[in-house]
Enzyme design. Structure first.
Site, PDB file in Angstrom:
ATOM      1  CE  LYS A  54     -16.378  40.975 -27.710  1.00 39.75           C
ATOM      2  NZ  LYS A  54     -15.759  42.042 -26.920  1.00 39.75           N
ATOM      3  CD  GLN A  98     -15.968  42.744 -23.307  1.00 34.23           C
ATOM      4  OE1 GLN A  98     -15.404  42.122 -24.202  1.00 34.23           O
ATOM      5  NE2 GLN A  98     -16.920  43.623 -23.559  1.00 34.23           N
ATOM      6  CG  ASP A 121     -10.424  44.594 -28.141  1.00 39.69           C
ATOM      7  OD1 ASP A 121     -11.451  44.516 -28.833  1.00 39.69           O
ATOM      8  OD2 ASP A 121     -10.369  44.291 -26.941  1.00 39.69           O
TER       9      ASP A 121
HETATM   10  N1  GUN Z   1     -16.234  46.820 -24.272  1.00 42.35           N
HETATM   11  C1  GUN Z   1     -17.085  47.416 -25.141  1.00 42.35           C
HETATM   12  N2  GUN Z   1     -16.653  47.257 -26.415  1.00 42.35           N
HETATM   13  C2  GUN Z   1     -15.502  46.555 -26.339  1.00 42.35           C
HETATM   14  C3  GUN Z   1     -14.590  46.080 -27.321  1.00 42.35           C
HETATM   15  O1  GUN Z   1     -14.739  46.285 -28.520  1.00 42.35           O
HETATM   16  N3  GUN Z   1     -13.516  45.396 -26.839  1.00 42.35           N
HETATM   17  C4  GUN Z   1     -13.319  45.170 -25.519  1.00 42.35           C
HETATM   18  N4  GUN Z   1     -12.231  44.505 -25.149  1.00 42.35           N
HETATM   19  N5  GUN Z   1     -14.153  45.603 -24.579  1.00 42.35           N
HETATM   20  C5  GUN Z   1     -15.237  46.285 -24.999  1.00 42.35           C
END
Ligand code: GUN
Length: 293
Positions: A54, A98, A121
């Site tokens: 990311k 995350q 998100d």
């Molecule tokens: N863990 C699995 N998918 C995601 C996501 O889309 N965002 C975040 N922050 N954590 C995740």
């Protein structure tokens, strides 16, 4: 019939190129780059890879990207302090924590602490609520559901009046993708582990979205002929062809489902690559909205 393969990698490149151009325009207009701050607590191997990707993706399109790696034993108060600092920092447009978080941290409290205008998100109740009342235009919408919608657009399926079945009811994928399908006038069923006769429910679907995290659960006899199948699963399983090694599979038994579906996403190379591209789009959107206020 052999299904058309919906290539997420290709569209992800197009989306990233468009974001890169948008970032260049933003820098010209505002004299700064949009900023994405990613926080990871702990050392979960898959999460470390995802968060690095990311940050790297943000840098590649000309954004300011930062990855904050906090040790597993970080306390909740310390994490909330970091979020508070990022909320107040005007150079920060996107904050992503995350998931999953270590057990001693209350994930709901953490999500609530993020400024909704920086919640790239789309997990904050304000953003989830805007989506639920049909105001996605005011929300930041979760990335994986948006990736699913882009793949459906690529498939050419007409969603209005179509029967859509979403398998999985998570806040990250199942619920928000169901809202997006509803906004496109599909007739939506959210199925889950307690659904009676799940194969029969799935066989009704013109659009079938699998987001359960169960390797190859959706079999060919769950798929209506000609249906569009979107596989959100990313599961690591032992590879029978290479003893001691693993391979990635989705929630759909791809080879057999592709014999009956009209279109299908592969794993890897389907939803996954587009998810990060959508995160970049959300970050640019957040920067534009926040600089307009
Ligand atoms: N863990 C699995 N998918 C995601 C996501 O889309 N965002 C975040 N922050 N954590 C995740």
């Amino acid at each position: 019939m052999t299904a058309r393969v919906l290539n997420g990698k290709e569209i992800a490149l197009e989306v990233r190129a468009a974001v890169k151009a948008g970032v260049a325009d933003f820098v010209k207009a505002h004299g700064r780059a949009p900023g994405l701050d990613v926080i990871i607590v702990g050392e979960d191997a898959a999460s470390v890879v995802y968060t690095r990707n990311k940050e790297k993706a943000a840098l590649e399109v000309g954004m300011r990207g930062a990855l904050h790696r906090l040790p597993e034993q970080t306390g909740q108060a310390e994490l909330l302090l970091m979020i508070d600092r990022l909320n107040r920092d005007p150079s920060v447009d996107g904050i992503l924590v995350q998931l999953p978080l270590p057990k001693h941290i209350d994930g709901e409290k953490v999500i609530l602490a993020i400024d909704p205008s920086k919640d790239v998100d789309g997990f904050h109740p304000v953003n989830a609520g805007q989506l639920a009342i049909g105001r996605a235009d005011r929300a930041l919408v979760p990335c994986t559901p948006r990736a699913c919608m882009k793949l459906l657009a690529l498939s050419g399926v007409s969603l209005s009046g179509a029967r859509a079945v979403v398998v999985g009811r998570s806040n990250i994928v199942g619920k928000p993708v169901a809202q997006l399908l509803l906004a496109e006038h599909a007739t939506v069923t959210i199925a889950h582990s307690r659904t009676r006769d799940l194969p029969a429910v799935c066989r009704e679907a013109d659009v079938l979205i699998a987001a359960v995290g169960k390797p190859e659960m959706v079999r060919v006899d769950w798929v209506k002929a000609g249906a569009v199948v979107i596989d959100v699963g990313i599961n690591r399983v032992p590879d029978p062809a290479n003893p001691g090694k693993t391979r990635l599979v989705g929630d759909v038994a791809y080879a057999e489902a592709a014999e009956r579906a009209g279109a299908i996403t592969p794993v890897p190379g389907g939803v996954g690559p587009l998810t990060i591209a959508c995160l970049l789009e959300n970050t640019l959107l957040s920067a534009k909205r926040r600089s307009a206020t």
